[in-house]
Design a protein around this motif. Structure first.
Motif, PDB file in Angstrom:
ATOM      1  N   HIS A   1       9.350 -16.968   3.043  1.00  0.00           N
ATOM      2  CA  HIS A   1       9.313 -15.621   2.465  1.00  0.00           C
ATOM      3  C   HIS A   1       7.934 -14.955   2.607  1.00  0.00           C
TER       4      HIS A   1
ATOM      5  N   HIS B   1       6.670 -11.567   4.628  1.00  0.00           N
ATOM      6  CA  HIS B   1       5.837 -10.469   4.103  1.00  0.00           C
ATOM      7  C   HIS B   1       4.661 -10.202   5.056  1.00  0.00           C
TER       8      HIS B   1
ATOM      9  N   ASP C   1      10.372  -6.962  -1.598  1.00  0.00           N
ATOM     10  CA  ASP C   1      11.292  -7.864  -0.904  1.00  0.00           C
ATOM     11  C   ASP C   1      12.360  -7.103  -0.109  1.00  0.00           C
TER      12      ASP C   1
HETATM   13 ZN    ZN Z   1       8.223 -11.124  -1.974  1.00  0.00          ZN
END
Ligand code: ZN
Ligand code: KG4
Length: 341
Positions: free
Chosen positions: A109, A113, A295
């Motif tokens: 994750h 980003h 996100d």
């Molecule tokens: Zn995040």
């Protein structure tokens, strides 16, 4: 190569199709804010249940918007994040890969980003320094290429986003606190409060934000709770955080000799942080478009595409990594055992 990206690590269900030739073809997001707001924070079990409901409809929507029926590969977030939430995206993503007979890959994750700035038309070129600021992480990273990362500094306690959220909660602001505090700070006046700039009086690139939060606790306790005072406290808090990040980013650029700084993660949506870095740094500043700061499935699809193109893929046995440090990506590269854990 058209890649489906699935993000379910926390409180947003998001899907996207990234085409290595034409760029982003579709992007769909369902935010769980309304589900968690009454509880003042993310309730993991409710997050998982919502991901179960929303993921497949959003996969279908992303495919329709992109005008395709089957992609060439699937990428899903397999960590770090909430274990139940991760398992939903990973199970669905891996199962779709099996059913469609296409490669599937779980991605990191935070690495996603890190790559989000690549979704903009004006993008950085390797090597660069990244300031990764989210709800769970505060990292300064030297990025030499895809998968080639060196952690320059990190938070020894609270992450920046966490400090924003906790301070916002103390001020009685709704979840998610960061953007609400930033909005209130716009009405604040300078010169009423002065927060500390932790760890800036000594060399090094690590951060500590728990002190700022404790300072906020005392500040809120000792002062009137009218709107203007709250706005002034928010202003001073944000000023201290932005100033601290600026000092460390300047040091990181000097230490590495690099001339490009890339912002990533939810807190990079903060306007004051963006403007200050742009104004005060003698370096090119890049940040993802607003919608790709927090996100999203687009960053997962992009990173997945880059890694699937290299031939990486996961086995049928589904694994998620709720705790998975960025430094592990770096270490596994050095030990050349592949980056899968
Ligand atoms: Zn995040
Ligand atoms: O990257 P992200 O969406 O989720 C994680 O992976 O953690 O980041 C969420 C964090 C939250 O702490 C949220 O309050 C913060 O980013 N955030 C902001 C702003 N927008 C989101 N903090 C300050 N100012 C903002 N405008």
């Amino acid at each position: 190569m058209k890649i489906l990206g699935i993000e379910t690590s926390c409180d947003e269900t998001s899907t996207a199709i990234y085409d290595t030739e034409r760029g982003l073809l579709s992007h769909c997001v369902y935010s769980q804010i309304k589900t968690h707001a009454p509880f003042g924070g993310v309730v993991p079990e409710l997050a998982s249940r919502d991901h179960v409901r929303k993921t497949l409809p959003l996969v279908k929507q992303a495919l329709i918007q992109a005008g395709i029926t089957v992609p060439d590969g699937v990428a899903y977030t397999k960590g770090p994040g909430l274990i139940g939430a991760l398992m939903v995206g990973a199970s669905i993503g891996r199962a779709l890969g099996y059913a469609w007979n296409i490669p599937a890959l779980g991605v990191h994750h935070m690495e996603a980003h890190l790559m989000a700035a690549m979704l903009d038309e004006r993008k950085p070129t390797f090597p660069f320094v990244t300031l990764l600021v989210s709800g769970g992480h505060t990292l300064l990273i030297e990025v030499k290429g895809l998968g080639d990362y060196k952690i320059l500094g990190e938070s020894l306690d609270d992450a920046v986003g966490e400090a924003f959220d906790k301070t916002a909660k103390l001020l009685g602001l709704p979840y998610p606190g960061g953007p609400h505090l930033a909005k209130l700070a716009e009405k604040g006046r300078a010169g009423y409060f002065y927060f500390p700039r932790p760890m800036t009086d000594r060399p090094g690139l690590d951060f500590s934000f728990s002190g700022i939060k404790t300072f906020a606790v005392n500040c809120i306790r000792e002062n009137k709770q009218d709107e203007q005072t709250k706005a002034n406290i928010s202003y001073a808090f944000e000023e201290a955080v932005v100033d601290t990040l600026l000092i460390k980013v300047k040091r990181a650029l000097k230490q590495t000799g690099l001339k490009q700084i890339v912002m990533a993660g939810g807190v990079s949506a903060n306007k004051r942080l963006r403007e200050t870095l742009k104004e005060k740094l003698e370096a090119e500043v890049f940040y993802p478009p607003f919608e790709f700061c927090t996100d999203n499935g687009a960053m997962v699809a992009y990173l997945g595409a880059m890694r699937l193109q290299r031939g990486e893929k996961d086995h049928l046995e589904i694994k998620v990594h709720p705790r998975w440090g960025m430094e592990d990506l770096y270490r596994s590269r050095i030990s050349s055992q592949g980056w899968h854990k």
